[in-house]
Design an enzyme around this catalytic site. Structure first.
Site, PDB file in Angstrom:
ATOM      1  N   LYS A 113      -4.155  -0.387  55.117  1.00 42.80           N
ATOM      2  CA  LYS A 113      -3.376  -1.497  55.648  1.00 42.80           C
ATOM      3  C   LYS A 113      -3.873  -1.953  57.017  1.00 42.80           C
ATOM      4  O   LYS A 113      -3.711  -3.110  57.387  1.00 42.80           O
ATOM      5  CB  LYS A 113      -1.894  -1.113  55.760  1.00 42.80           C
ATOM      6  CG  LYS A 113      -1.234  -0.625  54.486  1.00 42.80           C
ATOM      7  CD  LYS A 113      -1.180  -1.702  53.425  1.00 42.80           C
ATOM      8  CE  LYS A 113      -0.237  -1.355  52.278  1.00 42.80           C
ATOM      9  NZ  LYS A 113      -0.682  -0.242  51.439  1.00 42.80           N
TER      10      LYS A 113
HETATM   11  C1  LIG Z   1      -0.685  -0.159  50.100  1.00 39.50           C
HETATM   12  C2  LIG Z   1      -1.490   0.933  49.528  1.00 39.50           C
HETATM   13  C3  LIG Z   1      -2.004   0.867  48.224  1.00 39.50           C
HETATM   14  C4  LIG Z   1      -1.698  -0.297  47.304  1.00 39.50           C
HETATM   15  O1  LIG Z   1      -2.312  -1.491  47.712  1.00 39.50           O
HETATM   16  P1  LIG Z   1      -1.782  -2.904  47.168  1.00 39.50           P
HETATM   17  O2  LIG Z   1      -2.543  -3.917  47.941  1.00 39.50           O
HETATM   18  O3  LIG Z   1      -0.311  -2.929  47.480  1.00 39.50           O
HETATM   19  O4  LIG Z   1      -2.047  -2.934  45.716  1.00 39.50           O
HETATM   20  C5  LIG Z   1      -2.784   1.899  47.783  1.00 39.50           C
HETATM   21  N1  LIG Z   1      -3.033   2.978  48.563  1.00 39.50           N
HETATM   22  C6  LIG Z   1      -2.553   3.083  49.813  1.00 39.50           C
HETATM   23  C7  LIG Z   1      -2.850   4.309  50.611  1.00 39.50           C
HETATM   24  C8  LIG Z   1      -1.783   2.070  50.352  1.00 39.50           C
HETATM   25  O5  LIG Z   1      -1.314   2.185  51.596  1.00 39.50           O
END
Ligand SMILES: *Cc1c(COP(=O)(O)O)cnc(C)c1O
Length: 497
Positions: A113
């Site tokens: 993120k």
């Molecule tokens: C948010 C997240 C995901 C999923 O990603 P999306 O864009 O919501 O599909 C997968 N792994 C981790 C560690 C995340 O923080």
């Protein structure tokens, strides 16, 4: 270039407006009216550039009402000196020949993120000064764990912004919880809710689109925006790393210009994999997009049958950031694949909220099948994969990455496809120490607290816990509140008082 809404094609806004509003007033998501193209010559040229240059070039194609100086300062603010623990920002790690792990967790909160949320506050500050001068931006976030912390860290003490994060009380890892509840900054708030991530996300969406709430905010010179991946400003930074990954594959000699690659993504809200789809449409030679889910495999079923059905059991898994049954960004893909048919998107989304399911047209399903493959992996499979990769390849995956690796291995075996592959790795394993330790040394977690597990995981694997996680030990939480989902609106107004 202008942006329109997935639920009302007559809407036409600038990229600044799309980013500062976050979601369209009628509930649709903003998408660019067309997808810009890059050539293989562009990609080859970008392979000689660093991540910052790559980001500037890709972003400038989408954020056409930002000046070059504005983009330059946003990108440097996000990925400049000292922000990420790797100069490459999103480096590749070779798992085996032709299989590369794209490590997206070198940022301040150790999850992917950060790739977007280190940039979003800069984009939003520029965008709102252009489109909503003088207004204070209130960021509301629903998080399944990682977004909350990354958004808090990105927005803390950013002028003219306030941020409030809701997370499911029993749906995040102890480390994730501690990261959020100890957050510093004078403009931040954090509150748990009794419910799961979908409850948090639905609650936040409801507050966003409530006209009375918006009016009350406007009176105080404030407006809402979103740091969730429904905001285009979250999506666009993610396109960059898929272009960058192709450049890195070229530089490593894994592929030659024009060669196809596959991309595997551990998926929750469908943001990360949608960014890969955009990269493909821009001209990066991506062949298959492999969508990996945990036991909450609503997307696997959807991509295999064309019917999206969220009426099913919800599982709390060891990969909590993927514990999602309503993947918001799928709406953007459906809009694109239906030839920008806002009426059909309204119909399907209406059915999803009224009865919990919808079936796409044969035409859209045929396109989905052509573009995507999908698979899922439960907690046992996840742990088995962590153990196997650690023993076999000396690589320690976090639980989310392991879902993707496991689904990739199934895919490769089922199809015999040997195309060079990039697997998105989305978190540092120390964020999920309990499950990762249990995988590499079953039974060892018994009677250990979170930081004893961190220690044990280090001893077992030789991997080092990043300081920003290790330093949480002994910190006292600032935010201990937990509310019912009906009370979320009240919590928002309390923060703004
Ligand atoms: C948010 C997240 C995901 C999923 O990603 P999306 O864009 O919501 O599909 C997968 N792994 C981790 C560690 C995340 O923080």
């Amino acid at each position: 270039m202008f942006y329109t809404s997935t639920r009302d094609k007559s809407i036409k806004v600038t990229s600044s407006q799309a980013i500062s509003h976050g979601i369209s007033a009628e509930g649709g998501l903003f998408v660019p009216e067309e997808i810009p193209h890059i050539t293989m010559d562009d990609i080859v040229r970008l392979a000689d550039c660093d991540y910052i240059e790559r980001a500037k070039e890709i972003l400038s194609l989408y954020l056409t009402d930002f000046t070059a100086e504005e983009i330059d300062s946003c990108v440097k603010g996000a990925y400049g000196e000292g922000k990420f623990s790797s100069d490459k920002i999103a480096p590749l790690h070779t798992l085996t020949k032709g299989v590369e792990i794209l490590e997206l967790w070198k940022g301040p909160t150790c999850a992917f993120k950060d790739m977007a949320l280190q940039l979003l506050p800069h984009l939003l500050t520029v965008a709102s000064a252009k489109s909503e001068p003088g207004k204070q931006i209130v960021i509301l976030v629903a998080t399944s764990g990682d977004t909350g912390k990354a958004a808090l860290e990105g927005f803390k003490d950013v002028n003219n912004t306030k941020i409030l994060v809701f997370y499911p009380n029993d749906g995040v890892s102890p480390m994730q919880k501690l990261q959020m509840t100890t957050q510093e900054g004078s403009n931040v708030g954090v509150c748990a809710i009794e419910g799961n991530f979908d409850d948090a996300q639905t609650g936040v969406k409801k507050i966003f689109t409530d006209k009375a709430v918006a009016a009350k905010l406007a009176e105080q010179g404030m407006m809402f925006s979103s740091a969730n991946s429904i905001n285009w400003g979250r999506l666009v930074p993610q396109i960059v790393y898929y272009v960058s990954a192709y450049c890195e594959m070229l530089n490593k000699g894994e592929i030659k210009p024009g060669d196809g690659i596959n991309v595997v993504v551990p998926t929750g809200n469908f943001g990360n994999i949608l960014a890969a789809y955009y990269a493909k449409e821009m001209g990066v030679p991506i062949k298959k997009l492999v969508c990996a889910s945990n036991a909450n495999n609503v997307l696997t079923d959807f991509l295999k049958t064309g019917t999206y059905n969220r009426i099913r059991d919800f599982y709390t898994t060891v990969s909590p950031s993927m514990d999602i049954l309503i993947s918001s960004n799928l709406e953007r893909l459906l809009f694109l694949l239906s030839g920008m048919d806002d009426a059909v998107v309204r119909e399907w989304m209406g059915e999803l909220s009224a009865k919990g399911s919808y079936k796409v047209s044969d035409d859209v399903f045929a396109k989905l099948t052509e573009l995507f493959d999908a698979g899922s992996c439960d907690d046992n499979g996840t742990k088995a994969c962590i153990a196997k990769e650690f023993k076999g390849h000396k690589y320690l995956c976090d639980t989310h990455t392991a879902v993707a690796v496991s689904v990739y291995e199934d895919y490769a075996e089922r199809t015999g496809d040997t195309t060079p592959t990039v697997i998105a790795s989305t978190a540092n394993p120390f964020k999920f120490s309990k499950a990762v330790l249990d995988a590499v040394h079953p039974g060892m977690t018994e009677n250990l607290d979170e930081f004893e597990m961190v220690h044990a995981l280090h001893d077992e694997t030789g991997e080092v816990c990043p300081p920003q996680l290790a330093n949480l030990k002994g910190k006292t939480p600032r935010f201990t509140g937990c509310c019912k989902k009906e009370d979320m609106e009240q919590v928002v107004f309390d923060l703004l008082k």
